[in-house]
Every structure is written in C-alpha cells, then in structure tokens.
Design an enzyme around this catalytic site. Structure first.
Site, mmCIF file in Angstrom:
data_model
loop_
_atom_site.group_PDB
_atom_site.id
_atom_site.type_symbol
_atom_site.label_atom_id
_atom_site.label_comp_id
_atom_site.label_asym_id
_atom_site.label_seq_id
_atom_site.Cartn_x
_atom_site.Cartn_y
_atom_site.Cartn_z
ATOM 1 N N GLY A 139 37.525 -26.481 -37.850
ATOM 2 C CA GLY A 139 36.612 -27.085 -39.093
ATOM 3 C C GLY A 139 37.640 -27.616 -40.137
ATOM 4 O O GLY A 139 37.546 -27.309 -41.398
ATOM 5 N N LEU A 197 27.565 -23.020 -41.903
ATOM 6 C CA LEU A 197 26.507 -23.444 -42.952
ATOM 7 C C LEU A 197 25.464 -23.815 -42.104
ATOM 8 O O LEU A 197 25.501 -24.246 -40.929
ATOM 9 C CB LEU A 197 27.248 -24.671 -43.496
ATOM 10 N N PRO A 248 31.643 -19.573 -44.510
ATOM 11 C CA PRO A 248 30.443 -19.068 -43.629
ATOM 12 C C PRO A 248 29.913 -20.247 -42.752
ATOM 13 O O PRO A 248 29.990 -21.380 -43.383
ATOM 14 C CB PRO A 248 29.490 -18.383 -44.412
ATOM 15 N N LYS A 271 43.368 -39.005 -44.424
ATOM 16 C CA LYS A 271 43.646 -38.762 -42.843
ATOM 17 C C LYS A 271 44.353 -39.736 -42.342
ATOM 18 O O LYS A 271 44.088 -40.812 -42.031
ATOM 19 C CB LYS A 271 42.692 -38.315 -42.334
ATOM 20 N N GLY A 276 45.451 -33.219 -41.041
ATOM 21 C CA GLY A 276 46.113 -33.602 -39.885
ATOM 22 C C GLY A 276 45.080 -33.915 -38.550
ATOM 23 O O GLY A 276 43.942 -34.026 -39.023
ATOM 24 N N ASP A 310 36.836 -38.749 -39.442
ATOM 25 C CA ASP A 310 36.590 -37.824 -40.452
ATOM 26 C C ASP A 310 36.516 -38.427 -41.943
ATOM 27 O O ASP A 310 36.036 -37.720 -42.908
ATOM 28 C CB ASP A 310 37.997 -36.845 -40.366
ATOM 29 N N GLY A 331 44.416 -32.309 -34.932
ATOM 30 C CA GLY A 331 44.667 -30.857 -34.113
ATOM 31 C C GLY A 331 45.289 -29.795 -34.662
ATOM 32 O O GLY A 331 45.381 -29.710 -36.069
#
Length: 469
Positions: free
Chosen positions: A274, A446, A444, A292, A361, A304, A363
């Site tokens: 996540g 989503l 939580p 990123k 990052g 991403d 991983g």
C-alpha cells in the site's frame, strides 16, 4: 594531562603500551573496521567536520579515511603517546588536528557533523553524561557512532572467578538494552551487537594481551588479585584446546534532531503493502509534491505517478515524472538489465520544491536498484526520514520490526509507520512498543479507491508540522 588520578593512570598505562599496541590489538582493529563500515553508510554532508574521541594509534582514523572521503578531522586521546602514534601512522595530514583531550569532558568548540569513538566509552565514569556532552557538540542532524564493550565481555574470566568465590577486577559492562537507555534527549539512537571470540593458549596469554594494549588496570575501587588467587584462576581456565575469550562489542549510532526535513521517503515492508495509497494520502494531507524516481511494471499498468496524481488531486506542477520508467514488473535492477538501460543512482537528486516532498520507493528496503545499490542506499543518499508502510494483518510485526532494525542499523531516521488494512489494535501496540516508533495512522480497507475516499483517509494523517515539530 588530566588531574584525575584514575584517568592519569589510564593515560599512563596506554602510553606505556603505545609502541607495541598494534601487535596485541586484534580485537580493537576488528571493532574499528566494523564501526567504520557502519559510518560509511551514513548520509554525511560534503566534507564533514569529524571529531574522534580516544583515537589510540589510529585504527578507526585510518578505516574512516578510506571510506568517507574528504573531511576535516580533530583526533583526540587522553594519552600523548597514543596521539603521537596516530599522527605518525597518518603521516601528519594537513586536514587533521591532533589534541590531548579528556573525551568524557571535552572542552572543544563545535559544531561537528560526526563524532566517533571506538572502545573508549567503557573507561568513562559516567557514559550517559559524556554522550550528552557530545550531543551538545553536534551540528543539527549530526551523528555519533561508537563501539564499546558490553555485558558478556570476558565472561569466561568472570565465571572462573565466580566459581572460586573471587571478585574479578574487570568492571561490569552494560547490556545492549542498558546502552540503548544511555542515549540523551534531542535525537534518536540505536545499538547493534556482536561477539568476537579470541583464542589464547592460556590465561597468562590473555593477561599479556591486556597488558600489551594498556587495558590491564582493575576496575575503579578494586585491587589486583594476590598471586596465589591469580594462580588458582589460571589453573581453572586451563584447557587442552586453549582458552577462548569473548569480546562482546556494541555498536551505537545516534542522530541529533535537526531542522525540519524537506519531506519523507515512503517505503514498505514488502511489495504490494500500500505504498502508493499511503503516498497519495500523505501528498493530499500535506499539500505535498510527489516523486517516484524508479518505476517498473509499465507494460501492465500506467504506473504509480498518474495514480497518485489522480487520487490526491495533484496539479501537474506538484508531480515529478520518474527518472527511470521500465516495462517489466521486476526490481529496478532486473528490469533495467532486461531493457539494456543503465541506472545511474548517483545522478538521482531530489526535486527542488517549497512544499513537503513525498518520495515513493520501489518494493522494500533491500530491493536492488543496481548491482551494488539498494533502496535503503537511496534513502541514505536523499537523507529523508522514512514513512514505513506495513500491512495490518498477520505477520506484520515481524516484517515491520525487521525493516525498522535495518533502517536503524544504517542510522536512518524513521518518521513513523502507517498500517494499511483492517485496524488491529494488538499489532499497532506491539509495533509501537517493540519498534520504539510512532504509528502515524491506520488506513482501513477502502470500499473503493478514488479521490473522495483518499481525501477521507488523508484526514487520518497527522499534519506535517506535528510529525516534524
């Protein structure tokens, strides 16, 4: 020279041993090398100002000069003879000053970017007070790196005394956890440990080695054993195979609090935990800029960067494109090799921005970027505190504590942990307790992933100023 009789005796003992010290100091050489390896991974400024406490004949000085590049050095020792040996071993370099100093109460002008000391702290009356004084000499964000003897050192010698009802002259050394409690306020520290085994023909050879390095003085307030009692101890230690002696070495790293950082580096305990969702929440909550630097897997998805931009509703000027965008869903190193793209990790620089910066990052910490650079090395290079993302489910305690241990072994700052998934109060409590870290938020599961639900989740994130006051 110090007016303290105990310290004067210590200085005299080491001074007498100085000419042949290095012939007997195998363990001291190893400890200095191991400490230098840890320092080499620290994100130091260009040409740091370095203070060494208890430089001896220069084991650590030489090991560090090979590893950290240009620096300005102040090398100190309680013994004038040891200091002279160090100066000669380094060939009296122009970038170094040599000074006789009581390392426990250094009367020096800071600030220093780095204070180092190998196997000197155990000789101090009050190590905690000494460390507090050292922190006062550090620049904001400065580092302390130490090696010192810990509780199990010379346990074989102690056990022989105990079995005979005798009191050993070796002082009690602290446990790793006691050393952890020595770190002063105003920063964060960690301790690692190892046990080095040193083989001797017998107890007499062990004593000769201690004398050879000048470390033969009994603990303060204790007297040497009478000859008869000493012979009984030596007989008890006799073994056909010889005597193995434990040296329990603790390595400590401390970082002084500094100015408010520019942002955070978001990494995870694993892939798929996540990080991208949490990065979007952080960017939304802090009105931050997102970057990123290394993106892989583009043959299967858009990546991403557009995902975070959409989820956090970021305008184009607050999104920086990846430095490397690769097709295969592999580590950056593996994907780049397949595509024939050379990654130059040394050329990766943080974007300039007036806002907080969220760097995501790829991983986990030990994902390879190149053949010899991992994600954790990028974190050290960028110098940003880490937000560690972890699953809230079974197994997260082990994964999270291992990741925190790896970060602290490098002396890297941890801003906190974000747990992703169904809230689990027991996991949160265990991570905060055993990881000695703040859980910043629990995101939580989503119901759907869009800008609206991310805005709601972002409200759970504490403000940037409260995380970095």
């Amino acid at each position: 020279m110090t007016a303290d009789p105990r310290k004067a005796a210590i200085a005299a003992a080491f001074g007498k041993a100085a000419p042949r010290y290095e012939e007997h100091a195998a363990v001291q050489r190893i400890a200095a090398e191991r400490l230098a390896e840890r320092v080499a991974h620290l994100p130091l400024p260009p040409r740091p100002r370095v203070l060494e406490i208890g430089c001896g004949t220069g084991f650590l000085s030489r090991a560090l000069r090979e590893r950290i590049g240009p620096a300005d050095w102040l090398l100190t020792d309680l013994s004038p003879d040891m200091l002279a040996r160090c100066r000669a071993a380094l060939d009296d370099p122009a970038d170094s000053e040599f000074r006789i100093v009581d390392g426990e109460q250094p009367d020096l002008d800071g600030p220093f970017d780095l204070i180092v000391s190998s196997l000197a702290l155990q000789w101090f009356h009050d190590p905690a007070a000494a460390l507090a004084r050292w922190v006062g000499l550090l620049a904001p964000g400065g580092r302390i790196a130490i090696a010192t003897l810990a509780a199990d050192s010379f346990q074989e010698w102690r056990e022989a005394h105990h079995a005979l009802g005798l009191e050993t002259g070796i002082p009690p050394y602290p446990t790793r956890h006691a050393l952890d409690r020595l770190w002063p306020a105003g920063g964060s520290g960690s301790v690692e440990e190892e046990r080095l085994l040193r083989r001797h023909a017998d107890g007499l050879e062990f004593l000769a080695e201690l004398k050879g390095i000048g470390a033969h003085l009994p603990a303060e307030g204790r007297r040497p054993l009478p000859p008869g009692a000493l012979r009984r101890v030596l007989r008890r230690l006799e073994r056909p195979e010889g005597l193995t002696m434990t040296h329990h070495i603790a390595y400590g790293l401390f970082r002084k609090d500094g100015a408010q950082p520019r942002g955070v580096f978001v990494t995870g305990t694993d892939t798929g935990v996540g990080k991208t969702l949490v990065s979007a929440c952080l960017a939304r909550a802090w009105s931050a800029v997102y970057w990123k630097p290394l993106q892989t897997g583009l043959k299967d998805e858009a990546g991403d960067t557009p995902t975070v931009a959409a989820l956090a509703a970021l305008p184009a000027e607050r999104v920086h494109p990846p430095a490397y965008a690769l097709a295969e869903p592999l580590s950056p190193h593996a994907a780049a090799e397949l595509e024939g793209v050379p990654i130059d990790a040394s050329a990766l620089d943080l974007p300039d921005t007036d806002r907080p910066l969220v760097v995501e990052g790829a991983g986990g910490l030990l994902v390879p970027v190149t053949a010899d650079v991992f994600i954790i090395d990028l974190i050290a290079r960028f110098g940003l505190p880490v937000v560690l993302v972890a699953r809230s489910t079974l197994g997260t305690i082990n994964h999270t504590l291992l990741s925190l241990e790896a970060l602290r072994a490098r002396g890297l700052a941890v801003a906190g942990v974000v747990l992703n998934g169904p809230p689990n109060p027991a996991n949160r409590a265990a991570i905060e307790r055993f990881g000695k870290v703040r859980v910043l938020a629990e995101i939580p599961t989503l119901s759907q992933l869009d800008a609206e639900t991310v805005t709601e989740a972002a409200s759970l994130i504490p403000s940037f100023d409260s995380v970095f006051p």
